[in-house]
Design a protein around this motif. Structure first.
Motif, PDB file in Angstrom:
ATOM      1  N   MET A  54     -10.115 -85.576  34.148  1.00 33.70           N
ATOM      2  CA  MET A  54      -9.870 -85.215  32.771  1.00 33.70           C
ATOM      3  C   MET A  54      -8.435 -84.452  32.264  1.00 33.70           C
ATOM      4  O   MET A  54      -8.298 -83.652  32.418  1.00 33.70           O
ATOM      5  N   ASN A  55      -7.557 -85.512  32.426  1.00 37.22           N
ATOM      6  CA  ASN A  55      -6.086 -84.819  32.143  1.00 37.22           C
ATOM      7  C   ASN A  55      -5.656 -85.375  30.851  1.00 37.22           C
ATOM      8  O   ASN A  55      -4.295 -85.566  30.372  1.00 37.22           O
ATOM      9  N   ARG A  56      -6.486 -85.480  29.800  1.00 38.47           N
ATOM     10  CA  ARG A  56      -6.276 -86.103  28.359  1.00 38.47           C
ATOM     11  C   ARG A  56      -7.007 -85.069  27.640  1.00 38.47           C
ATOM     12  O   ARG A  56      -7.922 -84.962  27.842  1.00 38.47           O
ATOM     13  N   THR A  57      -6.262 -85.013  26.394  1.00 37.74           N
ATOM     14  CA  THR A  57      -6.823 -84.496  25.406  1.00 37.74           C
ATOM     15  C   THR A  57      -6.689 -85.112  23.907  1.00 37.74           C
ATOM     16  O   THR A  57      -5.448 -85.929  23.900  1.00 37.74           O
ATOM     17  N   VAL A  58      -7.449 -85.244  23.168  1.00 36.07           N
ATOM     18  CA  VAL A  58      -7.437 -85.845  21.966  1.00 36.07           C
ATOM     19  C   VAL A  58      -6.791 -85.131  20.877  1.00 36.07           C
ATOM     20  O   VAL A  58      -7.389 -83.926  20.772  1.00 36.07           O
ATOM     21  N   LEU A  59      -5.652 -85.310  20.158  1.00 35.97           N
ATOM     22  CA  LEU A  59      -5.249 -84.430  19.260  1.00 35.97           C
ATOM     23  C   LEU A  59      -5.312 -85.229  17.955  1.00 35.97           C
ATOM     24  O   LEU A  59      -4.725 -86.459  17.567  1.00 35.97           O
ATOM     25  N   TYR A  60      -6.280 -84.940  17.089  1.00 38.45           N
ATOM     26  CA  TYR A  60      -6.506 -85.285  15.617  1.00 38.45           C
ATOM     27  C   TYR A  60      -5.895 -84.568  14.617  1.00 38.45           C
ATOM     28  O   TYR A  60      -5.707 -83.343  14.619  1.00 38.45           O
ATOM     29  N   TYR A  61      -5.218 -85.264  13.766  1.00 39.72           N
ATOM     30  CA  TYR A  61      -4.626 -84.596  12.544  1.00 39.72           C
ATOM     31  C   TYR A  61      -4.843 -85.038  11.166  1.00 39.72           C
ATOM     32  O   TYR A  61      -4.935 -86.387  11.262  1.00 39.72           O
ATOM     33  N   THR A  62      -4.678 -84.547  10.125  1.00 43.62           N
ATOM     34  CA  THR A  62      -5.221 -84.783   8.950  1.00 43.62           C
ATOM     35  C   THR A  62      -4.570 -83.936   7.855  1.00 43.62           C
ATOM     36  O   THR A  62      -4.704 -82.772   8.021  1.00 43.62           O
ATOM     37  N   SER A  63      -4.069 -84.602   6.839  1.00 51.66           N
ATOM     38  CA  SER A  63      -3.689 -83.978   5.631  1.00 51.66           C
ATOM     39  C   SER A  63      -4.873 -83.550   4.812  1.00 51.66           C
ATOM     40  O   SER A  63      -4.580 -83.047   3.573  1.00 51.66           O
ATOM     41  N   ASN A  64      -5.897 -84.382   5.013  1.00 53.62           N
ATOM     42  CA  ASN A  64      -7.230 -84.272   4.284  1.00 53.62           C
ATOM     43  C   ASN A  64      -7.025 -84.731   2.763  1.00 53.62           C
ATOM     44  O   ASN A  64      -7.576 -84.339   1.922  1.00 53.62           O
ATOM     45  N   THR A  65      -6.178 -86.010   2.500  1.00 53.43           N
ATOM     46  CA  THR A  65      -5.802 -86.566   1.258  1.00 53.43           C
ATOM     47  C   THR A  65      -6.512 -87.889   1.365  1.00 53.43           C
ATOM     48  O   THR A  65      -6.347 -88.556   0.135  1.00 53.43           O
ATOM     49  N   GLU A  66      -6.889 -88.475   2.322  1.00 55.46           N
ATOM     50  CA  GLU A  66      -7.517 -89.818   2.475  1.00 55.46           C
ATOM     51  C   GLU A  66      -9.181 -89.542   1.716  1.00 55.46           C
ATOM     52  O   GLU A  66      -9.629 -88.442   1.924  1.00 55.46           O
ATOM     53  N   ASP A  67      -9.580 -90.693   1.408  1.00 58.43           N
ATOM     54  CA  ASP A  67     -11.052 -90.365   1.054  1.00 58.43           C
ATOM     55  C   ASP A  67     -11.824 -89.874   1.978  1.00 58.43           C
ATOM     56  O   ASP A  67     -12.020 -90.604   3.036  1.00 58.43           O
ATOM     57  N   GLU A  68     -12.860 -89.034   1.773  1.00 55.93           N
ATOM     58  CA  GLU A  68     -13.457 -88.247   2.749  1.00 55.93           C
ATOM     59  C   GLU A  68     -14.525 -89.227   3.346  1.00 55.93           C
ATOM     60  O   GLU A  68     -14.879 -89.170   4.605  1.00 55.93           O
ATOM     61  N   ARG A  69     -14.842 -90.353   2.709  1.00 57.22           N
ATOM     62  CA  ARG A  69     -15.952 -91.385   3.292  1.00 57.22           C
ATOM     63  C   ARG A  69     -15.008 -91.863   4.578  1.00 57.22           C
ATOM     64  O   ARG A  69     -15.533 -92.229   5.521  1.00 57.22           O
ATOM     65  N   LEU A  70     -13.735 -92.510   4.421  1.00 55.43           N
ATOM     66  CA  LEU A  70     -13.118 -92.869   5.398  1.00 55.43           C
ATOM     67  C   LEU A  70     -12.790 -92.035   6.749  1.00 55.43           C
ATOM     68  O   LEU A  70     -13.031 -92.358   7.711  1.00 55.43           O
ATOM     69  N   GLU A  71     -12.435 -90.621   6.358  1.00 53.98           N
ATOM     70  CA  GLU A  71     -12.211 -89.694   7.154  1.00 53.98           C
ATOM     71  C   GLU A  71     -13.117 -89.418   8.095  1.00 53.98           C
ATOM     72  O   GLU A  71     -13.299 -89.353   9.213  1.00 53.98           O
ATOM     73  N   SER A  72     -14.546 -89.538   7.336  1.00 50.99           N
ATOM     74  CA  SER A  72     -15.728 -88.962   7.968  1.00 50.99           C
ATOM     75  C   SER A  72     -15.992 -90.418   9.239  1.00 50.99           C
ATOM     76  O   SER A  72     -16.452 -90.073  10.314  1.00 50.99           O
ATOM     77  N   LYS A  73     -15.829 -91.573   8.582  1.00 48.17           N
ATOM     78  CA  LYS A  73     -16.022 -92.682   9.679  1.00 48.17           C
ATOM     79  C   LYS A  73     -14.944 -92.635  10.800  1.00 48.17           C
ATOM     80  O   LYS A  73     -15.427 -92.825  11.889  1.00 48.17           O
ATOM     81  N   VAL A  74     -13.769 -92.189  10.688  1.00 49.05           N
ATOM     82  CA  VAL A  74     -12.842 -92.203  11.730  1.00 49.05           C
ATOM     83  C   VAL A  74     -13.169 -91.068  12.652  1.00 49.05           C
ATOM     84  O   VAL A  74     -13.138 -91.205  13.674  1.00 49.05           O
ATOM     85  N   ARG A  75     -13.558 -90.029  12.299  1.00 47.69           N
ATOM     86  CA  ARG A  75     -14.086 -88.729  12.947  1.00 47.69           C
ATOM     87  C   ARG A  75     -15.083 -89.254  13.554  1.00 47.69           C
ATOM     88  O   ARG A  75     -15.399 -89.188  14.924  1.00 47.69           O
ATOM     89  N   GLN A  76     -16.198 -89.902  13.242  1.00 52.33           N
ATOM     90  CA  GLN A  76     -17.365 -90.449  14.061  1.00 52.33           C
ATOM     91  C   GLN A  76     -16.973 -91.334  14.837  1.00 52.33           C
ATOM     92  O   GLN A  76     -17.333 -91.443  16.141  1.00 52.33           O
ATOM     93  N   ASN A  77     -16.283 -92.381  14.727  1.00 53.35           N
ATOM     94  CA  ASN A  77     -15.634 -93.482  15.651  1.00 53.35           C
ATOM     95  C   ASN A  77     -14.834 -92.512  16.614  1.00 53.35           C
ATOM     96  O   ASN A  77     -15.094 -92.904  18.075  1.00 53.35           O
ATOM     97  N   ILE A  78     -14.192 -91.707  16.463  1.00 52.96           N
ATOM     98  CA  ILE A  78     -13.369 -90.818  17.556  1.00 52.96           C
ATOM     99  C   ILE A  78     -14.455 -90.305  18.278  1.00 52.96           C
ATOM    100  O   ILE A  78     -14.570 -90.355  19.815  1.00 52.96           O
ATOM    101  N   LEU A  79     -15.682 -89.564  17.951  1.00 51.23           N
ATOM    102  CA  LEU A  79     -16.558 -88.706  18.916  1.00 51.23           C
ATOM    103  C   LEU A  79     -17.292 -89.747  19.516  1.00 51.23           C
ATOM    104  O   LEU A  79     -17.686 -89.585  20.638  1.00 51.23           O
TER     105      LEU A  79
END
Length: 92
Positions: free
Chosen positions: A1-26
């Motif tokens: 495990m030599n990788r880290t996921v770095l997620y960043y957001t300005s929290n300006t997108e529609d929360e429904r979209l950001e929530s789906k993106v976070r779910q997809n990442i997890l």
């Protein structure tokens, strides 16, 4: 495990979209470490909340820089708040 996921957001997108993106990442990162850098508090991995700032490239890059300071692995997989990533992205 030599990788880290770095997620960043300005929290300006529609929360429904950001929530789906976070779910997809997890769903796709397996057991990789996750660091999130956001302008509002977020329950997503190890969260670093930087407070509200203008939505511009300078602040985007600064948030990435702040997140990189916490990374302890050799490689970083950057994930944006408005993009869906296939499982293969996190396995590279």
């Amino acid at each position: 495990m030599n990788r880290t996921v770095l997620y960043y957001t300005s929290n300006t997108e529609d929360e429904r979209l950001e929530s789906k993106v976070r779910q997809n990442i997890l769903e796709n990162i397996g057991n990789l470490p996750l660091i999130s850098v956001s302008q509002k508090p977020l329950d997503f991995g190890e969260n670093i909340c930087v407070g509200i700032h203008d939505n511009c490239y300078a602040n985007e890059f600064r948030q990435i820089q702040i997140g990189l300071e916490r990374v302890k692995t050799q490689y970083v997989l950057v994930a944006e708040a408005d993009w869906l990533y296939p499982p293969e992205y996190f396995q590279f």
